[in-house]
Design an enzyme around this catalytic site. Sequence first.
Site, PDB file in Angstrom:
ATOM      1  N   GLY A 162       0.806  -1.207   0.000  1.00  0.00           N
ATOM      2  CA  GLY A 162       0.000   0.000   0.000  1.00  0.00           C
ATOM      3  C   GLY A 162       0.842   1.259   0.000  1.00  0.00           C
ATOM      4  O   GLY A 162       1.268   1.748  -1.045  1.00  0.00           O
ATOM      5  N   CYS A 163       1.078   1.804   1.171  1.00  0.00           N
ATOM      6  CA  CYS A 163       1.731   3.103   1.278  1.00  0.00           C
ATOM      7  C   CYS A 163       3.202   3.082   0.887  1.00  0.00           C
ATOM      8  O   CYS A 163       3.727   4.087   0.404  1.00  0.00           O
ATOM      9  CB  CYS A 163       1.551   3.651   2.691  1.00  0.00           C
ATOM     10  SG  CYS A 163      -0.192   3.953   3.091  1.00  0.00           S
ATOM     11  N   ILE A 164       3.890   1.952   1.092  1.00  0.00           N
ATOM     12  CA  ILE A 164       5.283   1.857   0.656  1.00  0.00           C
ATOM     13  C   ILE A 164       5.352   1.894  -0.861  1.00  0.00           C
ATOM     14  O   ILE A 164       6.124   2.657  -1.458  1.00  0.00           O
ATOM     15  CB  ILE A 164       5.950   0.574   1.193  1.00  0.00           C
ATOM     16  CG1 ILE A 164       5.986   0.599   2.722  1.00  0.00           C
ATOM     17  CG2 ILE A 164       7.363   0.406   0.626  1.00  0.00           C
ATOM     18  CD1 ILE A 164       6.737   1.754   3.327  1.00  0.00           C
ATOM     19  N   THR A 167       4.382   5.379  -2.199  1.00  0.00           N
ATOM     20  CA  THR A 167       5.446   6.359  -1.968  1.00  0.00           C
ATOM     21  C   THR A 167       6.624   6.117  -2.898  1.00  0.00           C
ATOM     22  O   THR A 167       7.212   7.063  -3.437  1.00  0.00           O
ATOM     23  CB  THR A 167       5.894   6.307  -0.496  1.00  0.00           C
ATOM     24  OG1 THR A 167       4.767   6.592   0.350  1.00  0.00           O
ATOM     25  CG2 THR A 167       7.000   7.307  -0.215  1.00  0.00           C
TER      26      THR A 167
END
Length: 223
Positions: A162-164, A167
Amino acid sequence: METTTKTAKEIYLDVKNNPARKRFGFGRKAVLVNVDPQKAYTAVGQFATAYETDPKQLEYTNQLAERFRALNWPVVWTHVAYMESGEDAGVWGTRTNTPDSLQNIKFGSERAEFDPRLQIDRQRDIIYCKKMPSAFFETPLQSLLVWHQVDTVIITGGSTSGCIRATAVDSLSRGYRTIVPEQCVADKHESYHYANLTDLALKYADVLDIDEVMTWLAAQQSA
């Protein structure tokens, strides 16, 4: 489309152990971006949304942060937290509405707190509250990196899928060399974790062992 009977982990290890695998490499100066290491995602056994891949993840993250501070390089911590109404989660907060739902990580709640095992220097480190997966989305992160003249982004935290990933994709899209220390990211299930490490390694980032990242940082200190 290729098919296989291998697990996501086996496919990742094939990619990792390929001697011909190309790299983006390190640049001249880096930022450490620690994505959402908050209790909602780290307090395993307390919150259903929490997970752990490498039990030393937060220890490694602290070591990285210490190295960065010694170099006077920026250390960034992000977390997610939302208004009581949840409206600042936008459409992302509309799929479910349970105590474990994303938009119910409220400001001031325990789920929004950073894990107490982290060694955050609140006088020197930068802390951003983000609303969406990427640490770059509608935060001052891009401006910070321009000010510090960094060319390399090292990412820790969760979740890998998700966020990794979000980013890392945004980091590459902005022209930064992007490094993901394998032992410093985690996900809810090994299938998601290793499938996304594979995709990151093939397309968007260098997925490296923590020891290699530490060695590079040590070399910058002695330079």
